[in-house]
Scaffold this motif. Structure first.
Motif, PDB file in Angstrom:
ATOM      1  N   UNK A   1       0.920  -1.074  -0.005  1.00 43.57           N
ATOM      2  CA  UNK A   1       0.142  -0.108   0.029  1.00 43.57           C
ATOM      3  C   UNK A   1       0.871   1.339  -0.129  1.00 43.57           C
TER       4      UNK A   1
ATOM      5  N   UNK B   1      -3.875  -5.908  -5.905  1.00 45.27           N
ATOM      6  CA  UNK B   1      -4.975  -6.913  -6.287  1.00 45.27           C
ATOM      7  C   UNK B   1      -6.246  -6.825  -6.418  1.00 45.27           C
ATOM      8  N   UNK B   2      -6.991  -5.922  -5.529  1.00 43.14           N
ATOM      9  CA  UNK B   2      -8.287  -5.730  -5.572  1.00 43.14           C
ATOM     10  C   UNK B   2      -8.827  -5.166  -6.686  1.00 43.14           C
TER      11      UNK B   2
ATOM     12  N   UNK C   1       0.611 -10.236  -4.464  1.00 44.21           N
ATOM     13  CA  UNK C   1      -0.796 -10.566  -3.937  1.00 44.21           C
ATOM     14  C   UNK C   1      -0.941  -9.889  -2.590  1.00 44.21           C
ATOM     15  N   UNK C   2       0.072  -9.208  -2.007  1.00 42.18           N
ATOM     16  CA  UNK C   2      -0.032  -8.517  -0.749  1.00 42.18           C
ATOM     17  C   UNK C   2      -1.338  -7.828  -0.599  1.00 42.18           C
ATOM     18  N   UNK C   3      -1.991  -7.711   0.628  1.00 38.43           N
ATOM     19  CA  UNK C   3      -3.150  -6.965   0.799  1.00 38.43           C
ATOM     20  C   UNK C   3      -3.085  -6.270   2.059  1.00 38.43           C
ATOM     21  N   UNK C   4      -2.607  -6.901   3.184  1.00 35.10           N
ATOM     22  CA  UNK C   4      -2.385  -6.168   4.363  1.00 35.10           C
ATOM     23  C   UNK C   4      -1.199  -5.718   4.402  1.00 35.10           C
ATOM     24  N   UNK C   5      -1.043  -4.560   5.226  1.00 33.23           N
ATOM     25  CA  UNK C   5       0.424  -4.103   5.666  1.00 33.23           C
ATOM     26  C   UNK C   5       0.427  -4.477   7.006  1.00 33.23           C
TER      27      UNK C   5
END
Lengths: 127, 472, 448
Positions: free
Chosen positions: C293, C316-317, C326-330
């Motif tokens: 992010x 990814x979204x 594919x990382x989504x969170x930090x």
């Protein structure tokens, strides 16, 4: 705007040609620009790249969407619109003129016959 | 706030000598540019920032598929115990018996809850778990001498699913949902073949619907030698009622920060343990904790493992919280969670469905997806409805997802909300519906009552400012 | 039941409202064959008090480094965590919020991330930093993937003196993407062997990965290899200890393309190695290839300064399978703690911290060198960690020290085989005192 010298694809790209020249100009339509909303970034191929018709050759990004740019024709990239790097909003403001994307040296001029005229494109997008 | 000469922290032994044993070419010539602030100055600054946030301790946070439930305080106390928080990951097995027991115990409990045979806790988030799932599948097929490359993902899936498949070189094939919001079996039969490696499903799916043909779906996949992966993001709906392993899933991940109440921390840390069936256990990422009599030890020699996926053992502090939560509840407590989560979601769906139609029906599990489509005629978009909700002190639902519902509002209240809160939320949603018809501009210009109003995202994307300029 | 509001009466009312007889009917979508009839085999619930007692008992079976005299390092260090940090990170407003999807009610989280990005950017000397990643090892692996994508090449060259925990994860990620890893040996001084590196450089190389200080604690001199790397069109990726950047040159200063590392030392607990904080910074021209992010400053409709997530089309979204990762969170909460830590120590405190660690490490090293039979394994410059060559098996030193409550360090044989059986990796933080060193010295005197 004179659309007689322009052809269109179902992916909402346009191709402008001049008689006597194999080099065509490519951009996206006002309809596509409007659907994407405020365009924030455009990624284009390098000059000299050989591209094929219907091949994804770049991307067009808005705030929350991204679309592939498909080459409407086959040929070699002769020129890209460098000003889009700094001012991608030109695509929204002037999609058919200042917001052009790239120029392609056609492999074969006859391929233009496979593309749509403006009136057919307007029917496609319901205008 | 920053002024040269101010200090927020002093160490014993200051001022220390400058390094002399190192040649000048190694030394930093510029100063890094950290601020000069006093301790109370730092505290005021961050408290000031904190109050600008919506958070679960304040009010409803109905963000669909994110399971924003209450984060119990005792979880934090357990994770903060020095016996856990002060452990160094390279300490010996003898000095870390308690920690290894925690890992072993949580793995066992997750197996019991999910009906899987083995879990690894090494993955730091759901998407990290998906990546490991894909790596396990890749290794499994490589060992069998099969060269499969396709992953089937329903069109209602979370974006991480195709992204995770792509990371291991698999190609993603989308399966359209049928009219009832479930996987269309005919399409599945047509799409699946001997090149298919994995079928990835979210159960219940992102519409809040349980795949009623789940047994048949997994049988079709298994008949083609395909591995079935479950994205466990929505496990909260099933706790103590049904188990993914019993459905026939071969691999799955669980989001401890959703189902098991660990705090979301403003975007992390999460934890996404991966569970598998017995025949895949040897592929799990290392290191593994083994129990020998009453002793625990770390096993780093797992010749068939996909390898390491985290520096150490994953987010240990997070699984302490999850294990605390499971310990508090026990079997009966977990059953109450799923029942109450589903009750709350159905109660909201029932009350809101007339004003915000739910294309796939009002009966749901833990969440549902409503549509704001009918307000388009007033020039109001779902985004506007979401922004107006902020004015009433709620967080907005997940919006524009899943993509198969137009103007989607994905609502998940969770089990930790009271009937009064839900009733108030219903009243506010009704009021917003009324405002959309009578005063659409009020919505289009919302929010009005928040610390800042709508942002200029276009400029933030065209000319992003990602760092603050250094001030002398 | 803990954490649930409903009275029996309210449940009844709610069921009536949706036209159901019982709660079991909430599960009728599940085929009957799959509905559990037995309780889960996880036991019965405990009260809060019993739960705390239960975990205190388990915790008592650990002997935490944080409560001993610890010289353990290898990537995770026993630094002081100032009181302010746990109190601010313990604010519900921060830790019970989620990803700032609705910017108007998430300005706290967003501004913290912006400040975090700014401070990481300044430490590393690179203009762009993301909002953080799972840990140093995954940030390291993602940097290799990013370099491969940017250069459209697949060979990754790294030195053998990089943290083996990082290399372990790199191997897993590299396998996933069919990247080839080439390991370069280290020199007698403990830094990367430059001749071997130069021999491996070619136009297939996507990136050269170095770590400074490296796993042996020795400082690298990446400026000596940067030009050769750039000449073949490869990227220079540097894994760096943020603490060292208080006194040593930043990756941006010597032209690194990407800097990554483990941010645990910036105010985070060791917590058995998780959760951790991966950071990642890069040159401006690579910003669209950066995973994770990003927060940008902007304004709201009234012209007020505000913050928002930006360049989300990389993620990814939106881009689904074509995303940068594919990382989504930090690691939001740890990024917060680090931001508080950097602000609290500030320019002067952070500089003092670096000097103290450096001075203390050198004090202990001189003392050890004076012990008969003990020497430093490498002669390269170091920061707060170094390798001791013991006269006996390092594990013997470790077990003797442990008897008097000292964690002597990491035996290098754990990663480098029997050739390194006498080598002990020793780390020193500002927590260690001269008395600690003397106690350590007494142990060494008895083991020789």
């Amino acid at each position: 705007m004179n659309f007689d010298n322009m052809r269109f694809t179902k992916n909402h790209e346009w191709v402008a040609f001049e008689n006597g020249s194999d080099v065509v100009t490519v951009g996206i339509t006002d309809f596509a620009a409007g659907e994407l909303g405020d365009i924030v970034f455009v990624e284009l191929p390098e000059i000299g790249t050989t591209v094929e018709s219907m091949q994804a050759i770049g991307t067009i990004e808005a705030v929350k969407t991204v679309a592939d740019l498909y080459s409407p024709v086959s040929g070699v990239v002769k020129e890209v619109n460098g000003s889009l790097e700094e001012n991608p909003d030109v695509v929204n403001k002037s999609p058919f003129k200042d917001g052009w994307f790239l120029k392609i040296d056609l492999e074969d001029r006859a391929q233009l016959d496979d593309l749509m005229a403006k009136s057919d494109y307007d029917t496609l997008v319901g205008r | 706030m920053s002024k040269k000469g101010r200090r927020g922290y002093r160490f014993a032994g200051e001022p220390a000598a400058a390094p002399t044993s190192v040649s000048d070419e190694y030394l930093r010539r510029d100063r890094p540019g950290l601020p000069h602030v006093s301790e109370p100055g730092v505290v005021r600054h961050f408290i000031e920032l904190s109050i600008l946030n919506h958070h679960i301790d304040k009010n409803l946070y109905p963000l669909g598929s994110c399971t924003m439930k209450y984060n119990p305080k005792v979880n934090e106390d357990v994770a903060a115990m020095l016996g856990f928080s002060g452990l160094h990951p390279e300490q010996s097995d003898a000095d870390t018996q308690g920690a290894l027991e925690v890992i072993h115990a949580l793995e066992e409990k997750l197996c019991a809850i999910a009906g899987m045979d083995a879990f690894s806790l090494s993955t730091a988030a759901g998407a990290h778990g998906e990546l490991v799932g894909m790596l396990i599948a890749k290794k499994y097929f490589a060992d069998r001498g099969e060269n499969r490359h396709k992953v089937l993902v329903p069109d209602s899936a979370h974006g991480t699913n195709p992204a995770s498949a792509h990371m291991v070189g698999y190609t993603n094939h989308s399966i359209p949902s049928g009219e009832n919001g479930e996987v269309d079996l005919d399409v599945l039969r047509e799409t699946i073949d001997e090149d298919t490696a994995v079928l990835m499903l979210t159960v219940p799916n992102t519409l809040g619907i349980f795949e009623s043909q789940i047994g048949e779906i997994l049988k079709i996949a298994h008949d083609h030698g395909v591995l079935c992966y479950m994205d466990g993001a929505n496990l909260n709906a099933l706790l103590g009622r049904a188990r993914p392993g019993d459905f026939g899933f071969d691999i799955m991940h669980i989001n401890l920060h959703k189902t098991f109440s660990t705090p979301h921390g403003g975007g992390g840390p999460g934890s996404g343990p991966v569970g598998v069936k017995k025949e895949l256990a040897k592929y799990l990422p290392g290191p593994r904790v083994r129990k020998d009599g009453g002793e625990f030890h770390l096993d780093r020699k797992n010749p068939n493992s996909i390898g390491f996926i985290h520096s150490y053992f994953g987010n240990f502090g997070i699984y302490l919280r999850a294990l605390t939560y499971i310990t508090r509840h026990g079997a009966e407590g977990l059953k109450r969670i799923s029942a109450t989560a589903n009750l709350n979601a159905n109660y909201l769906a029932n009350a809101l469905g007339d004003l915000y139609p739910i294309p796939y029906g009002k009966r749901c599990m833990h969440e549902f997806v409503a549509s704001g489509e009918q307000y388009r005629k007033y020039g109001v978009k779902t985004l506007d409805i979401a922004k107006r909700l902020l004015d009433f002190g709620y967080h907005a639902p997940t919006i524009y997802f899943p993509l198969i519902v137009s103007e989607a509002l994905m609502i998940e209240p969770t089990e930790t909300e009271s009937k009064e809160t839900l009733d108030r939320f219903i009243d506010v949603m009704k009021q917003i519906a009324k405002e959309a018809a009578e005063n659409p501009e009020l919505l289009r210009s919302a929010p009005h009552e928040t610390p800042v109003r709508r942002l200029d995202e276009v400029t933030a994307n065209r000319k992003p400012i990602l760092t603050a300029p250094l001030q002398e | 039941m803990p954490y649930i509001y409903h009275t029996d009466e309210e449940r009844r009312e709610m069921l009536d409202a949706i036209g159901l007889e019982s709660e079991d009917q909430l599960f009728t979508q599940i085929p009957e064959a799959f509905r559990l009839t037995e309780p889960l085999a996880i036991g019965t619930g405990l009260s809060e008090y019993e739960t705390v007692q239960h975990f205190q008992e388990i915790a008592s079976r650990n002997n935490p480094a944080g409560g001993m005299t610890s010289f353990l390092g290898g990537g995770i260090y026993d630094h002081i965590v100032p009181s302010v940090i746990k109190h601010l990170a313990g604010r519900s407003e921060f830790y019970t919020a989620y990803t700032p999807y609705q910017a108007e009610v998430s300005q706290g989280t967003l501004q913290v991330i912006f400040e975090y990005q700014s401070l990481i950017s300044r430490l590393t000397g690179l203009p762009v930093a993301n909002a953080s990643m799972y840990d140093g090892a995954t940030a390291f692996a993602e940097a290799a993937l990013m370099a491969a994508k940017v250069t459209r090449r697949s060979r990754i060259v790294h030195s053998t003196n990089i943290n083996p925990r990082f290399v372990g994860v790199l191997k897993t990620y590299a396998t996933a993407q069919d990247l080839q890893l080439i390991a370069i040996p280290h020199s007698d001084s403990g830094d990367i062997d430059r001749d071997s590196l130069l021999a491996e450089l070619g136009d297939e190389v996507a990136a050269v990965l170095v770590q400074t200080p490296n796993y042996f604690g020795v400082l690298e001199a990446p400026w000596k290899i940067r030009e050769a790397i750039t000449n073949v069109g490869a990227l220079l990726v540097v894994a760096v200890d943020p603490c060292s950047l208080s006194i040593f040159r930043s990756p941006g200063d010597y032209g690194a393309d990407i800097a990554v590392g483990e941010g645990q030392i910036l105010g985070n607990d060791m917590s058995f190695g998780g959760p951790l904080l991966g950071f990642m910074a890069c040159k401006q021209k690579f910003v669209r290839s950066l995973p994770g992010r990003l927060v940008s400053e902007t304004t709201d409709v009234d012209g007020k300064r505000a913050f928002t997530l930006t360049l989300q089309t990389r993620e990814q979204h939106i881009r689904r399978e074509k995303a940068t990762s594919n990382i989504c969170t930090n690691q939001g909460l740890l990024a917060l703690k680090s931001t508080v830590y950097m602000a609290l120590l500030g320019e002067t405190g952070f500089h003092e911290l670096g000097k103290i660690c450096h001075a203390r490490a050198h004090e202990l090293a001189s003392m050890i060198e004076a012990s008969p039979g003990y020497s430093l394994r490498f002669d390269g410059p170091y920061f707060r960690e170094f390798v001791v060559r013991c006269p006996v098996d390092a594990t013997t030193v470790i077990s003797e020290a442990r008897k008097v409550g000292i964690l002597a360090g990491i035996p290098l044989s754990k990663f480098y085989g029997s050739n390194a059986k006498n080598d002990l990796l020793v780390a020193v933080t500002e927590k260690r005192t001269t008395q600690d060193f003397e106690a350590f010295g007494s142990v060494l005197k008895n083991v020789s």
